[in-house]
Scaffold this active site. Structure first.
Site, short mmCIF file in Angstrom:
data_model
loop_
_atom_site.label_atom_id
_atom_site.label_comp_id
_atom_site.label_asym_id
_atom_site.label_seq_id
_atom_site.Cartn_x
_atom_site.Cartn_y
_atom_site.Cartn_z
N LYS A 167 21.07 1.20 -18.50
CA LYS A 167 20.96 2.56 -17.95
C LYS A 167 22.35 3.11 -17.59
O LYS A 167 22.68 4.24 -17.95
CB LYS A 167 20.07 2.57 -16.69
CG LYS A 167 18.66 2.03 -16.92
CD LYS A 167 17.82 2.12 -15.67
CE LYS A 167 18.30 1.24 -14.52
NZ LYS A 167 18.07 -0.20 -14.70
N ARG A 224 12.35 4.32 -8.63
CA ARG A 224 12.04 2.91 -8.88
C ARG A 224 10.71 2.50 -8.25
O ARG A 224 10.31 1.35 -8.39
CB ARG A 224 13.14 2.04 -8.30
CG ARG A 224 14.15 1.52 -9.34
CD ARG A 224 15.18 0.70 -8.59
NE ARG A 224 15.90 -0.25 -9.38
CZ ARG A 224 17.11 -0.04 -9.91
NH1 ARG A 224 17.69 1.12 -9.81
NH2 ARG A 224 17.72 -1.02 -10.56
N ARG A 260 27.83 -10.00 -17.04
CA ARG A 260 28.50 -8.99 -16.21
C ARG A 260 28.99 -9.62 -14.91
O ARG A 260 30.05 -9.29 -14.41
CB ARG A 260 27.55 -7.82 -15.91
CG ARG A 260 28.23 -6.72 -15.11
CD ARG A 260 27.41 -5.46 -15.01
NE ARG A 260 26.22 -5.65 -14.21
CZ ARG A 260 25.28 -4.73 -14.04
NH1 ARG A 260 25.39 -3.55 -14.63
NH2 ARG A 260 24.22 -4.97 -13.30
N ARG A 277 30.04 -8.11 -8.69
CA ARG A 277 28.81 -7.66 -8.02
C ARG A 277 28.03 -8.87 -7.54
O ARG A 277 27.65 -9.73 -8.35
CB ARG A 277 27.95 -6.82 -8.98
CG ARG A 277 28.26 -5.36 -8.90
CD ARG A 277 27.44 -4.55 -9.84
NE ARG A 277 26.00 -4.67 -9.66
CZ ARG A 277 25.11 -3.91 -10.26
NH1 ARG A 277 25.51 -2.96 -11.08
NH2 ARG A 277 23.82 -4.08 -10.06
N ARG A 325 15.31 -9.57 -9.02
CA ARG A 325 15.41 -8.16 -9.40
C ARG A 325 14.43 -7.84 -10.52
O ARG A 325 13.80 -6.78 -10.53
CB ARG A 325 16.84 -7.83 -9.84
CG ARG A 325 17.79 -7.74 -8.66
CD ARG A 325 19.22 -7.91 -9.06
NE ARG A 325 19.71 -6.84 -9.91
CZ ARG A 325 20.85 -6.91 -10.59
NH1 ARG A 325 21.61 -7.99 -10.52
NH2 ARG A 325 21.23 -5.91 -11.33
P1 B4P Z 1 23.99 -1.66 -17.13
O1 B4P Z 1 24.04 -0.44 -17.96
O2 B4P Z 1 25.06 -1.72 -16.08
O3 B4P Z 1 22.60 -1.92 -16.41
P2 B4P Z 1 21.71 -1.09 -15.43
O4 B4P Z 1 20.42 -0.97 -16.14
O5 B4P Z 1 22.37 0.19 -15.01
O6 B4P Z 1 21.71 -2.09 -14.15
P3 B4P Z 1 20.99 -2.31 -12.77
O7 B4P Z 1 19.56 -1.91 -12.83
O8 B4P Z 1 21.31 -3.72 -12.43
O9 B4P Z 1 21.75 -1.52 -11.67
P4 B4P Z 1 21.47 -0.53 -10.46
O10 B4P Z 1 22.84 -0.17 -10.06
O11 B4P Z 1 20.56 0.59 -10.86
O12 B4P Z 1 24.08 -2.88 -18.12
C1 B4P Z 1 24.11 -4.23 -17.69
C2 B4P Z 1 25.08 -5.06 -18.54
O13 B4P Z 1 24.67 -5.06 -19.91
C3 B4P Z 1 26.51 -4.51 -18.54
O14 B4P Z 1 27.40 -5.59 -18.41
C4 B4P Z 1 26.68 -3.86 -19.90
O15 B4P Z 1 27.99 -3.93 -20.38
C5 B4P Z 1 25.73 -4.68 -20.77
N1 B4P Z 1 25.15 -3.90 -21.86
C6 B4P Z 1 24.73 -2.61 -21.80
N2 B4P Z 1 24.25 -2.20 -23.01
C7 B4P Z 1 24.35 -3.29 -23.84
C8 B4P Z 1 24.02 -3.51 -25.22
N3 B4P Z 1 23.48 -2.56 -25.99
N4 B4P Z 1 24.24 -4.74 -25.75
C9 B4P Z 1 24.80 -5.73 -24.96
N5 B4P Z 1 25.14 -5.58 -23.66
C10 B4P Z 1 24.93 -4.36 -23.12
O16 B4P Z 1 20.72 -1.34 -9.28
C11 B4P Z 1 21.31 -2.33 -8.45
C12 B4P Z 1 20.48 -2.57 -7.18
O17 B4P Z 1 20.51 -1.40 -6.31
C13 B4P Z 1 18.98 -2.84 -7.36
O18 B4P Z 1 18.70 -4.21 -7.61
C14 B4P Z 1 18.40 -2.38 -5.96
O19 B4P Z 1 18.56 -3.39 -4.97
C15 B4P Z 1 19.28 -1.22 -5.59
N6 B4P Z 1 18.68 0.09 -5.98
C16 B4P Z 1 19.22 0.97 -6.89
N7 B4P Z 1 18.43 2.06 -7.02
C17 B4P Z 1 17.36 1.88 -6.17
C18 B4P Z 1 16.19 2.64 -5.89
N8 B4P Z 1 15.96 3.82 -6.52
N9 B4P Z 1 15.29 2.16 -4.99
C19 B4P Z 1 15.52 1.00 -4.36
N10 B4P Z 1 16.60 0.21 -4.60
C20 B4P Z 1 17.52 0.63 -5.50
#
Ligand code: B4P
Length: 191
Positions: free
Chosen positions: A14, A89, A128, A134, A146
Protein backbone atom coordinates in the site's frame (compact mmCIF):
# COMPACT_ATOMS: atom_id res chain seq x y z
CA UNK A 1 -13.28 15.22 -5.55
CA UNK A 2 -11.87 11.74 -6.30
CA UNK A 3 -11.34 9.60 -3.18
CA UNK A 4 -9.64 6.24 -3.31
CA UNK A 5 -8.90 3.57 -0.69
CA UNK A 6 -5.81 1.43 -1.24
CA UNK A 7 -6.52 -1.71 0.75
CA UNK A 8 -4.63 -4.87 1.65
CA UNK A 9 -2.87 -6.79 4.44
CA UNK A 10 0.34 -5.55 6.10
CA UNK A 11 3.17 -5.61 3.57
CA UNK A 12 0.90 -5.82 0.55
CA UNK A 13 2.50 -2.71 -0.95
CA UNK A 14 0.00 0.00 0.00
CA UNK A 15 2.71 2.46 1.02
CA UNK A 16 4.89 1.61 -1.99
CA UNK A 17 2.11 2.09 -4.55
CA UNK A 18 0.65 5.15 -2.78
CA UNK A 19 3.89 7.07 -3.28
CA UNK A 20 3.61 6.57 -7.04
CA UNK A 21 -0.15 7.14 -7.31
CA UNK A 22 -0.15 10.50 -5.51
CA UNK A 23 2.49 11.80 -7.92
CA UNK A 24 0.56 10.68 -11.00
CA UNK A 25 -2.91 11.78 -9.88
CA UNK A 26 -2.17 14.73 -7.56
CA UNK A 27 -4.11 13.20 -4.67
CA UNK A 28 -3.45 14.02 -1.01
CA UNK A 29 -1.90 10.94 0.65
CA UNK A 30 -3.38 10.05 4.05
CA UNK A 31 -1.55 7.08 5.58
CA UNK A 32 -2.59 6.39 9.17
CA UNK A 33 0.62 4.34 9.63
CA UNK A 34 2.75 7.36 8.60
CA UNK A 35 0.67 9.75 10.74
CA UNK A 36 1.05 7.45 13.76
CA UNK A 37 4.83 7.02 13.23
CA UNK A 38 5.16 10.82 13.02
CA UNK A 39 3.34 11.16 16.36
CA UNK A 40 5.70 8.53 17.84
CA UNK A 41 8.85 10.27 16.58
CA UNK A 42 7.60 13.57 18.09
CA UNK A 43 6.89 11.70 21.36
CA UNK A 44 3.36 13.12 21.66
CA UNK A 45 0.86 11.59 24.12
CA UNK A 46 -1.09 10.17 21.17
CA UNK A 47 2.13 8.68 19.76
CA UNK A 48 3.10 7.04 23.04
CA UNK A 49 -0.38 5.47 23.33
CA UNK A 50 -0.26 4.27 19.71
CA UNK A 51 3.24 2.77 20.12
CA UNK A 52 2.07 0.42 22.85
CA UNK A 53 -0.39 -1.16 20.39
CA UNK A 54 1.81 -1.05 17.27
CA UNK A 55 4.76 -2.74 19.01
CA UNK A 56 2.49 -5.71 19.73
CA UNK A 57 1.13 -5.84 16.20
CA UNK A 58 -2.31 -4.68 17.35
CA UNK A 59 -4.54 -2.07 15.78
CA UNK A 60 -4.57 1.34 17.45
CA UNK A 61 -8.02 2.17 18.96
CA UNK A 62 -10.62 3.46 16.49
CA UNK A 63 -11.23 6.81 18.24
CA UNK A 64 -7.53 7.68 17.94
CA UNK A 65 -7.23 7.05 14.19
CA UNK A 66 -10.66 8.45 13.32
CA UNK A 67 -9.78 11.70 15.16
CA UNK A 68 -6.48 11.88 13.26
CA UNK A 69 -8.17 11.42 9.87
CA UNK A 70 -10.89 13.94 10.72
CA UNK A 71 -8.24 16.58 11.51
CA UNK A 72 -6.28 15.72 8.35
CA UNK A 73 -9.40 16.17 6.19
CA UNK A 74 -10.07 19.57 7.78
CA UNK A 75 -6.46 20.63 7.21
CA UNK A 76 -6.68 19.85 3.47
CA UNK A 77 -9.92 21.48 2.37
CA UNK A 78 -8.42 22.45 -1.00
CA UNK A 79 -7.38 18.88 -1.95
CA UNK A 80 -8.68 17.59 -5.28
CA UNK A 81 -9.02 14.13 -3.74
CA UNK A 82 -7.59 11.79 -1.11
CA UNK A 83 -5.74 8.49 -1.26
CA UNK A 84 -6.48 6.61 1.98
CA UNK A 85 -3.63 4.18 2.73
CA UNK A 86 -4.07 1.79 5.68
CA UNK A 87 -7.39 3.38 6.61
CA UNK A 88 -10.12 2.28 7.22
CA UNK A 89 -8.95 -0.88 9.01
CA UNK A 90 -12.17 -1.72 10.91
CA UNK A 91 -15.88 -1.53 10.04
CA UNK A 92 -16.30 1.31 12.58
CA UNK A 93 -13.55 3.29 10.81
CA UNK A 94 -15.23 2.66 7.43
CA UNK A 95 -18.58 4.01 8.66
CA UNK A 96 -16.88 7.01 10.28
CA UNK A 97 -15.03 7.78 7.04
CA UNK A 98 -18.25 7.68 5.02
CA UNK A 99 -19.85 10.10 7.50
CA UNK A 100 -16.87 12.47 7.44
CA UNK A 101 -16.87 12.54 3.62
CA UNK A 102 -20.64 13.01 3.50
CA UNK A 103 -20.22 16.17 5.61
CA UNK A 104 -17.99 17.40 2.77
CA UNK A 105 -20.58 16.33 0.15
CA UNK A 106 -18.15 13.65 -1.04
CA UNK A 107 -17.70 9.86 -0.98
CA UNK A 108 -15.33 6.98 -1.80
CA UNK A 109 -15.11 6.34 -5.56
CA UNK A 110 -13.40 2.94 -5.35
CA UNK A 111 -11.48 0.57 -3.08
CA UNK A 112 -8.52 -1.08 -4.82
CA UNK A 113 -7.61 -4.21 -2.83
CA UNK A 114 -4.12 -5.72 -3.20
CA UNK A 115 -4.10 -9.51 -3.11
CA UNK A 116 -0.83 -11.05 -1.83
CA UNK A 117 -0.17 -14.52 -0.37
CA UNK A 118 0.73 -14.83 3.30
CA UNK A 119 4.22 -16.28 2.64
CA UNK A 120 5.03 -13.32 0.41
CA UNK A 121 3.74 -10.83 3.04
CA UNK A 122 5.92 -12.31 5.79
CA UNK A 123 8.97 -12.45 3.55
CA UNK A 124 8.57 -8.77 2.50
CA UNK A 125 8.10 -7.55 6.08
CA UNK A 126 11.07 -9.54 7.42
CA UNK A 127 13.20 -8.11 4.61
CA UNK A 128 12.01 -4.54 5.33
CA UNK A 129 12.75 -5.11 9.04
CA UNK A 130 16.44 -5.67 8.17
CA UNK A 131 16.75 -2.03 7.05
CA UNK A 132 13.72 0.01 8.16
CA UNK A 133 14.36 0.15 11.89
CA UNK A 134 10.60 -0.32 12.34
CA UNK A 135 10.11 -2.22 15.58
CA UNK A 136 6.94 -3.89 14.24
CA UNK A 137 8.88 -5.42 11.31
CA UNK A 138 11.71 -7.12 13.20
CA UNK A 139 9.88 -9.74 15.23
CA UNK A 140 8.27 -12.71 13.51
CA UNK A 141 5.54 -13.00 16.18
CA UNK A 142 4.59 -9.35 15.82
CA UNK A 143 4.37 -9.75 12.03
CA UNK A 144 2.06 -12.77 12.47
CA UNK A 145 -0.03 -10.79 15.00
CA UNK A 146 -0.49 -7.99 12.44
CA UNK A 147 -1.65 -10.49 9.83
CA UNK A 148 -4.08 -12.01 12.39
CA UNK A 149 -5.48 -8.54 13.17
CA UNK A 150 -6.01 -8.12 9.44
CA UNK A 151 -8.02 -11.35 9.19
CA UNK A 152 -10.00 -10.73 12.40
CA UNK A 153 -10.83 -7.04 12.04
CA UNK A 154 -9.76 -5.56 8.71
CA UNK A 155 -10.89 -8.07 6.07
CA UNK A 156 -14.52 -7.16 6.96
CA UNK A 157 -13.91 -3.64 5.64
CA UNK A 158 -13.79 -5.06 2.10
CA UNK A 159 -17.18 -6.72 2.71
CA UNK A 160 -18.57 -3.34 3.76
CA UNK A 161 -17.50 -1.70 0.47
CA UNK A 162 -18.53 -4.80 -1.54
CA UNK A 163 -22.04 -3.96 -0.32
CA UNK A 164 -21.76 -0.70 -2.31
CA UNK A 165 -20.12 -2.44 -5.28
CA UNK A 166 -16.94 -0.38 -4.82
CA UNK A 167 -14.24 -3.09 -4.51
CA UNK A 168 -11.79 -4.10 -7.23
CA UNK A 169 -9.25 -6.85 -6.49
CA UNK A 170 -5.75 -6.29 -7.87
CA UNK A 171 -3.01 -8.92 -8.11
CA UNK A 172 -0.41 -7.58 -5.64
CA UNK A 173 2.44 -9.92 -6.63
CA UNK A 174 4.80 -9.12 -9.48
CA UNK A 175 6.99 -6.09 -10.07
CA UNK A 176 6.10 -2.72 -8.50
CA UNK A 177 5.64 -1.34 -12.05
CA UNK A 178 3.27 -4.15 -13.12
CA UNK A 179 1.08 -3.62 -10.06
CA UNK A 180 1.15 0.17 -10.57
CA UNK A 181 -0.06 -0.29 -14.17
CA UNK A 182 -3.01 -2.44 -12.99
CA UNK A 183 -3.97 0.16 -10.36
CA UNK A 184 -3.75 3.05 -12.85
CA UNK A 185 -5.99 1.23 -15.33
CA UNK A 186 -8.77 0.99 -12.72
CA UNK A 187 -8.35 4.64 -11.70
CA UNK A 188 -8.29 5.89 -15.30
CA UNK A 189 -11.61 4.09 -15.92
CA UNK A 190 -13.23 6.10 -13.10
CA UNK A 191 -11.54 9.50 -12.80
P1 B4P B 1 4.60 -1.45 2.09
O1 B4P B 1 4.14 -0.79 0.86
O2 B4P B 1 5.42 -0.57 2.98
O3 B4P B 1 3.45 -2.10 2.98
P2 B4P B 1 2.15 -1.54 3.64
O4 B4P B 1 1.07 -2.36 3.05
O5 B4P B 1 2.03 -0.05 3.49
O6 B4P B 1 2.49 -1.84 5.20
P3 B4P B 1 1.81 -1.87 6.62
O7 B4P B 1 0.39 -2.30 6.53
O8 B4P B 1 2.74 -2.68 7.44
O9 B4P B 1 1.93 -0.45 7.26
P4 B4P B 1 1.05 0.62 8.02
O10 B4P B 1 1.99 1.74 8.13
O11 B4P B 1 -0.24 0.88 7.32
O12 B4P B 1 5.41 -2.73 1.63
C1 B4P B 1 6.05 -3.60 2.54
C2 B4P B 1 7.40 -4.08 1.99
O13 B4P B 1 7.22 -4.79 0.77
C3 B4P B 1 8.36 -2.92 1.65
O14 B4P B 1 9.64 -3.26 2.11
C4 B4P B 1 8.35 -2.84 0.14
O15 B4P B 1 9.57 -2.40 -0.39
C5 B4P B 1 8.05 -4.28 -0.26
N1 B4P B 1 7.30 -4.36 -1.51
C6 B4P B 1 6.28 -3.55 -1.91
N2 B4P B 1 5.82 -3.93 -3.13
C7 B4P B 1 6.56 -5.03 -3.50
C8 B4P B 1 6.55 -5.88 -4.66
N3 B4P B 1 5.71 -5.70 -5.68
N4 B4P B 1 7.41 -6.93 -4.69
C9 B4P B 1 8.29 -7.12 -3.64
N5 B4P B 1 8.35 -6.35 -2.53
C10 B4P B 1 7.50 -5.31 -2.47
O16 B4P B 1 0.67 0.05 9.49
C11 B4P B 1 1.56 -0.12 10.57
C12 B4P B 1 0.81 -0.26 11.91
O17 B4P B 1 0.15 1.00 12.26
C13 B4P B 1 -0.32 -1.29 11.98
O18 B4P B 1 0.16 -2.59 12.29
C14 B4P B 1 -1.22 -0.71 13.14
O19 B4P B 1 -0.71 -1.05 14.42
C15 B4P B 1 -1.09 0.78 12.97
N6 B4P B 1 -2.20 1.35 12.16
C16 B4P B 1 -2.06 1.97 10.94
N7 B4P B 1 -3.28 2.37 10.47
C17 B4P B 1 -4.20 2.01 11.42
C18 B4P B 1 -5.63 2.11 11.49
N8 B4P B 1 -6.34 2.69 10.49
N9 B4P B 1 -6.27 1.62 12.58
C19 B4P B 1 -5.58 1.06 13.59
N10 B4P B 1 -4.22 0.90 13.57
C20 B4P B 1 -3.53 1.36 12.50
Amino acid sequence: MFNLILFGPPGSGKGTQSEKLIVKYGLKHLSTGDLLRSEISRRTALGMEAKSFMDKGQLVPDEVVIGMISSALDENLDASGFLFDGFPRTSAQAKALDNLLELKASSIAVMLALDVSEEELVSRLVKRGETSGRSDDTNDQVIRARINEYHNKTAAVADYYHGFDKVVMIKGEGSVEEIFTSLCKEIDDRI
